[in-house]
Design an enzyme around this catalytic site. Structure first.
Site, PDB file in Angstrom:
ATOM      1  N   ASP A 162       0.829  -1.194   0.000  1.00  9.01           N
ATOM      2  CA  ASP A 162       0.000   0.000   0.000  1.00  9.01           C
ATOM      3  C   ASP A 162       0.869   1.251   0.000  1.00  9.01           C
ATOM      4  O   ASP A 162       2.061   1.218   0.317  1.00  9.01           O
ATOM      5  CB  ASP A 162      -0.897   0.013   1.247  1.00  9.01           C
ATOM      6  CG  ASP A 162      -2.109  -0.902   1.099  1.00  9.01           C
ATOM      7  OD1 ASP A 162      -2.327  -1.401  -0.015  1.00  9.01           O
ATOM      8  OD2 ASP A 162      -2.824  -1.104   2.101  1.00  9.01           O
ATOM      9  N   LYS A 192      -3.304   3.204  -3.485  1.00  5.82           N
ATOM     10  CA  LYS A 192      -4.452   3.915  -4.026  1.00  5.82           C
ATOM     11  C   LYS A 192      -4.633   5.210  -3.252  1.00  5.82           C
ATOM     12  O   LYS A 192      -4.148   5.359  -2.135  1.00  5.82           O
ATOM     13  CB  LYS A 192      -5.720   3.052  -3.899  1.00  5.82           C
ATOM     14  CG  LYS A 192      -5.641   1.761  -4.701  1.00  5.82           C
ATOM     15  CD  LYS A 192      -6.819   0.870  -4.401  1.00  5.82           C
ATOM     16  CE  LYS A 192      -6.752   0.298  -3.016  1.00  5.82           C
ATOM     17  NZ  LYS A 192      -7.814  -0.663  -2.728  1.00  5.82           N
ATOM     18  N   MET A 235     -10.130   7.444   7.651  1.00  7.73           N
ATOM     19  CA  MET A 235     -10.189   8.052   6.314  1.00  7.73           C
ATOM     20  C   MET A 235     -11.308   9.083   6.222  1.00  7.73           C
ATOM     21  O   MET A 235     -12.048   9.144   5.247  1.00  7.73           O
ATOM     22  CB  MET A 235     -10.351   6.971   5.237  1.00  7.73           C
ATOM     23  CG  MET A 235      -9.202   5.979   5.211  1.00  7.73           C
ATOM     24  SD  MET A 235      -9.527   4.500   4.219  1.00  7.73           S
ATOM     25  CE  MET A 235     -10.621   3.581   5.303  1.00  7.73           C
TER      26      MET A 235
END
Length: 514
Positions: free
Chosen positions: A39, A61, A179
């Site tokens: 990641d 991402k 997030m």
């Protein structure tokens, strides 16, 4: 009877940021990985555990977009299947825990459909690990008997339609939002509309468990005004008011003492290669900020020349080693330390000598001045010894100071490439911002200076701290030639030498007190 297929793909949780929170099982798998797909926010120090021969693929991402980079998930699954069929150990390295908003479930479904065996290695989730690092318990008797974890970026672009926020507001206990920084204003408004008081306690912990961890205490009414940047964990509820509130507390430097308290120092290495300097800075009270600029990979010939030189090592009178990596590569090419026979070994400084000692070899020469210049000054004259050849296993970019100096002493130097130094991937903009505001930056090799110069050019803005401390005259000269100002040479080619020079240059930090 046909047995179960062997596991080839491992979903490993890397933890919330601090490489020390990686599990032992995860570290063991990384150490023997053939392929690693990681990641975006996985610590470079964790990636340092990967063998140089492994294929490392960044499949990060953008976690700040509402969809979280959903379009690339199919490509990640395709890569896992492709490499899982071709390699023995494929590690899918995921931040936090693979099964908590990590889309690990989707990835194992793709593996199962392809008939590949997989294993999950759990990790410390940021939902609990980050608040704990800030001193905030997500549950506490009499305060919060339950905890709910949600994501703030699933669903509609404003992030508010993915959950029943009114129901979440009524649940009570602690609400942990991952997030959620992009949509924090909309989330706060939805929770207040659902019944939570505007003065409900909130804690925002950014870059949790790392050296750059920062905590802001606020309320739902004030959440929109807190901008610490991602990645961050938002804790809502009475427990958010618990834990230390004084400056620095819960941010990795609470109660710290020493001459560099309040100073942030950039270390241009990571992982084990940076450990001695990071530890020395921490003991002096500084906040170390790791900015990996280079990494070591196999020689261009795959190590053929190094193995040949190791096989013929007894043709030499001396082996000269100038870095921990050179020691590891050279000793790894020998059967064991007995292959050295009567060959003497020189180490440029204590760190290199310690690496030799771990390999079962006591250095015959460690100069009092831990530098290339000091090693040449302490090295015996070839005619006096009555021998001629020296083996010098080194990096491809290692300067010619030592071989040229030894030639002047009458030695025939056989230089062999033990490893190559290549640039790391560009760091996140948030890390560059931290670098720009740091008090000092350190360099241990000219290759790091060149990588930093390229990084500054790419960034398009100045990111150089005021003070620059280098190990060795060659590295300092490279820094000055690159246009860096305030360049100083460490008093000694060691972590403590860098710290001593920083203390002299910076003095007590702003948080040192009277």
């Amino acid at each position: 009877m046909v047995g179960r297929p062997a596991v080839t793909v491992y979903l490993v949780g890397a933890g919330p940021g601090d490489p020390g929170l990686l599990t032992r099982r995860g570290a063991a798998l990384l150490a023997r990985a053939d392929v690693v797909l990681h990641d975006r926010l996985v610590s470079p120090a964790v990636l340092d555990l990967v063998p140089p021969s492994a294929l490392v693929i960044d499949v990060g991402k953008d976690s700040d977009t509402p969809a979280g980079g959903a379009d690339s998930q199919e490509e990640i699954a395709r890569l896992l299947v492709e490499h899982g069929r071709a390699s023995a150990v494929v590690v899918r390295l995921k931040g936090g825990d693979p099964f908590l908003f990590g889309r690990g479930g989707e990835e194992v479904e793709a593996l199962a459909r392809a008939g590949l065996a997989w294993e999950v290695v759990p990790g410390v989730t940021s939902a609990f690990g980050v608040p704990a690092a800030a001193g905030i318990p997500v549950t506490q008797r009499g305060v919060a008997a339950a905890v709910t974890v949600v994501t703030g970026r699933v669903g509609e672009p404003d992030g508010t339609s993915a959950h029943d926020w009114e129901a979440l507001a009524r649940v009570g206990g602690t609400l942990v939002i991952l997030m959620g920084m992009t949509n924090r204003a909309a989330i706060a408004a939805a929770l207040v509309q659902g019944g939570l008081a505007p003065d409900t306690a909130v804690a925002v912990i950014a870059r949790g468990t790392t050296a750059s961890q920062r905590t802001a205490r606020t309320t739902l009414a004030g959440l929109a005004g807190v901008d610490l940047g991602p990645p961050a964990v938002i804790v809502v509820g009475p427990v958010a008011a618990l834990g230390p509130h004084d400056a620095g507390a819960g941010d990795g430097d609470a109660g710290a003492e020493g001459p560099l308290v309040g100073r942030t120092v950039v270390v241009t290495r990571s992982g084990e290669r940076a450990r001695s300097l990071v530890d020395a800075l921490a003991r002096a009270g500084a906040t170390p900020l790791e900015l990996p600029l280079t990494r070591q990979v196999d020689p261009a010939d795959g190590g053929t020349a190094l193995r040949a030189a190791a096989a013929a090592v007894q043709d030499n009178a001396w082996v000269v080693l100038t870095s921990v990596t050179a020691v590891e590569r050279f000793m790894g090419a020998l059967r064991d330390a007995r292959d050295l026979g009567s060959v003497r070994v020189a180490a440029v400084g204590p760190a290199t000598a310690d690496a030799l000692r771990r390999a079962g070899v006591e250095a015959d020469l460690v100069p009092a001045e831990h530098s290339a210049r000091g090693l040449i000054a302490a090295f015996p004259d070839a005619e006096r010894v009555g021998a001629l050849q020296v083996l010098f296993p080194a990096a491809d970019l290692a300067p010619g100071t030592i071989p040229e100096g030894l030639v002047q002493l009458g030695w025939d130097v056989h230089r062999v490439e033990a490893y190559r130094t290549v640039p790391c991937a560009a760091p996140e903009p948030a890390l560059l911002d931290r670098v720009a505001s740091a008090d000092a930056i350190t360099f241990t090799a000219p290759s790091s200076v060149q990588a930093f110069l390229a990084l500054r050019t790419t960034a398009g803005r100045p990111v150089t701290p005021t003070h620059v401390v280098c190990i060795g005259a060659t590295t300092a000269a490279a820094a000055r030639a690159a246009g860096l100002v305030g360049v100083r040479e460490a008093r000694d080619a060691s972590a403590q030498g860098i710290v001593d020079e920083l203390v002299d240059a910076l003095g007590p930090g702003p948080d040192h007190g009277p």
